[in-house]
Design an enzyme around this catalytic site. Structure first.
Site, PDB file in Angstrom:
ATOM      1  N   HIS A 178       0.514  -1.049  -0.486  1.00 38.14           N
ATOM      2  CA  HIS A 178       0.266  -0.454  -0.005  1.00 38.14           C
ATOM      3  C   HIS A 178       0.709   1.201  -0.122  1.00 38.14           C
ATOM      4  CE1 HIS A 178      -2.748   3.385   1.277  1.00 38.14           C
ATOM      5  NE2 HIS A 178      -3.815   2.609   0.455  1.00 38.14           N
ATOM      6  N   ASP A 224      -9.613  -2.088   2.685  1.00 39.10           N
ATOM      7  CA  ASP A 224      -9.285  -0.824   1.393  1.00 39.10           C
ATOM      8  C   ASP A 224     -10.051  -1.424   0.508  1.00 39.10           C
ATOM      9  OD1 ASP A 224      -6.705   0.838   1.834  1.00 39.10           O
ATOM     10  OD2 ASP A 224      -6.766  -0.378   0.219  1.00 39.10           O
TER      11      ASP A 224
END
Length: 329
Positions: A120, A283
């Site tokens: 990420h 996410d």
């Protein structure tokens, strides 16, 4: 014995015994030839040993595979430090502050302890996803009997660099008159950085019942939405998602809503049960917003990131897949 005396008498010669008492004659002779070879004297080894074959040499020391458990994951006796243990991949300890009703949860995030964080990245930096902060708050709320996250607002990104990582704390304040607890999330670089506030929010009792979803999936009349290039498009905007965060696998649009299926990659299934909801899975559910013209297209280098969460409740744990509906508010 004579070879020893001869060696003491002559400095520019090498004397080696070819026969030794109580030793195998062949072995003693080979050892003698070996000592001559070490001293630089040529030996016709093919005449001695015959023709041979090539064999693989042992691998070098730097060609190896580690099996040591990372130090960050080793069990630690937090009780010896006067702290309470907590069973969670991101939290390590919990303690009640003396003289008040505040509770502090502590942990450490690093690319060694949580290598999936490297998947990420925002503008080239590893940033802890807001979904991970939600997971931290929900787990703390579960311990405190306040399982619903009423709200959580981000104040600053939590960046994790290579190295020892960052210490993370959640401070839960005293209960208010309706049972809510204010919370704040902080971090500092290891070992002695300054504390930074990353998020503030409110926890409360779980008073929301799950709603059963019935009907056909996807809805009748929904049309498929292309998702093959969605992560390439996000990378061009500055959001670089590694394999663990590329969970959006299928989507459909029906009216102003987008329906999507999210799947956690198989290599993360073993860890899914350790979380309430794996941050990579939560996410990825936000990536649906990039489809169906739900939001304006982001400019390059200025990607959209979630900065506020509200009304978050978790009714089941350990999921490896989600079905998501996203619509304009």
């Amino acid at each position: 014995m004579l070879t020893g005396l001869a060696q003491q008498s002559v400095e520019d010669a090498v004397f080696v015994p070819a026969v030794r008492r109580d030793r195998d004659e062949v072995r003693a002779l080979i050892e003698a030839l070996g000592r001559l070879h070490v001293h630089g004297i040529g030996v016709d080894w093919e005449a001695v040993l015959g023709s041979g074959r090539f064999v693989d040499l042992p691998t070098y020391a730097f060609q190896h595979e580690r099996f040591w458990v990372p130090a960050a994951l080793e069990s630690q006796d937090v009780g010896a430090a006067g702290l309470g243990a907590i069973d969670h991949p991101l939290w390590s300890a919990v303690t009640e502050v003396a003289g008040g009703e505040s509770v502090v949860f502590s942990g450490r995030l690093s690319l060694t302890g949580q290598p999936w964080l490297a998947d990420h990245q925002v503008d080239g930096r590893v940033v802890v996803p807001g979904a991970a902060l939600v997971e931290l708050a929900l787990r703390a709320g579960q311990e405190l009997g306040c399982a619903r996250l009423v709200e959580l607002t981000m104040q600053a990104p939590l960046v994790v660099s290579a190295g020892a990582g960052v210490d993370v704390q959640l401070v839960a304040g005293p209960c208010d008159e309706v049972g809510g607890r204010p919370v704040s999330l902080h971090s500092r670089e290891v070992p002695e950085g300054e504390w930074t506030l990353h998020a503030q929010g409110l926890l409360a009792d779980q008073d929301v019942e799950p709603v059963a979803v019935v009907g056909q999936w996807p809805p009748v009349g929904a049309r498929p939405v292309e998702v093959e290039h969605v992560y390439d498009d996000m990378a061009a905007m500055g959001l670089a998602y590694g394999p663990l965060f590329q969970g959006l696998v299928a989507a459909w649009q029906h009216g102003d809503a987008v329906f999507a299926e999210i799947a956690l990659p198989e290599q993360a299934h073993a860890d899914a049960g350790l979380f309430g909801l794996h941050p990579a899975l939560l996410d990825a559910s936000l990536h649906v917003a990039a489809l169906g013209d739900l939001v304006p297209r982001a400019e390059s280098g200025r990607p959209y990131l979630p900065f506020a969460w509200s009304g978050v409740s978790l009714h089941a744990a350990g999921a490896t897949g989600l079905r998501v509906k996203v619509a304009r508010g």
